[in-house]
Design a protein around this motif. Structure first.
Motif: not given
Length: 211
Positions: A153-165, A172-185
């Motif tokens: 019985h909760l109505d939790v407001a959405d809190q959208n976070q602005s992203l521009d990854l 390609n190195y940055e792309l793969q590191v970003a994927a690694h960090l995102t998946l580990t997190q």
């Protein structure tokens, strides 16, 4: 002129009394079926999170080919600097519901975390394949977290976070590191979700002053 003034004052007092006595979810009026419904909804969310944990290794293997960069790699100083330079947000902190970390805060952070990783994976999947299963899992997770909120019985407001990854992935190195960090997190956040969900499944409001 006196009577209208008195009437207006009485109206204000009555309105204030109604606002103060508005129903809340407390031990006294917690619906009898809420605990069972919340437990069932939490179990469905937990099943989905377990699926996410099973899907993360396959997604990592499909997207990250840099030698030595595995799911269990220690986060070196260089990787920590990449988190900052790529602007990858930290996952919302999760704790079991308590007097200081209320049920609505707990569920709000669960929902915010699932949306965060769906958006990050969305940016990555434009240039990497192998993330579609996880994206579908996270969409389902948001739906079931919403059902869990309804059961409580909760109505939790959405809190959208602005992203521009995507705009910060220049190689390609940055792309793969970003994927690694995102998946580990995401994996770490999912483990926190499991622990919180176990507590949510047994949640019941505590009487005021209870310890």
């Amino acid at each position: 002129m006196v009577l209208p003034t008195v009437a207006a004052l009485l109206h204000c007092f009555l309105l204030a009394d109604l606002i103060q006595s508005a129903p809340t979810i407390s031990p006294a009026n917690w619906p009898a079926d809420s605990s069972a419904a919340l437990r069932a909804a939490a179990e469905r969310v937990k099943t989905l999170v377990e699926k996410i944990l099973r899907d993360v290794p396959a997604a990592h293997a499909a997207t990250v080919t840099i030698e030595g960069l595995t799911l269990d790699s220690a986060h070196t100083t260089n990787l920590q600097m990449m988190v900052t330079s790529l602007g990858i947000p930290a996952a919302p902190v999760l704790k079991p519901p308590s007097e200081r970390f209320t049920l609505d805060v707990c569920m709000s952070r669960m929902s915010a975390g699932s949306r965060l990783y769906q958006r990050l994976l969305g940016d990555l999947s434009d240039r990497l394949s192998g993330l579609s299963d996880l994206q579908a899992d996270l969409r389902d997770l948001q739906t079931h977290i919403r059902k869990m909120e309804e059961a409580a019985h909760l109505d939790v407001a959405d809190q959208n976070q602005s992203l521009d990854l995507a705009s910060r992935l220049h190689s390609n190195y940055e792309l793969q590191v970003a994927a690694h960090l995102t998946l580990t997190q995401l994996r770490s956040f999912s483990h926190d979700l499991i622990r919180s969900l176990r507590a949510v499944a047994t949640y019941r409001p505590q009487p005021a002053g209870a310890r």
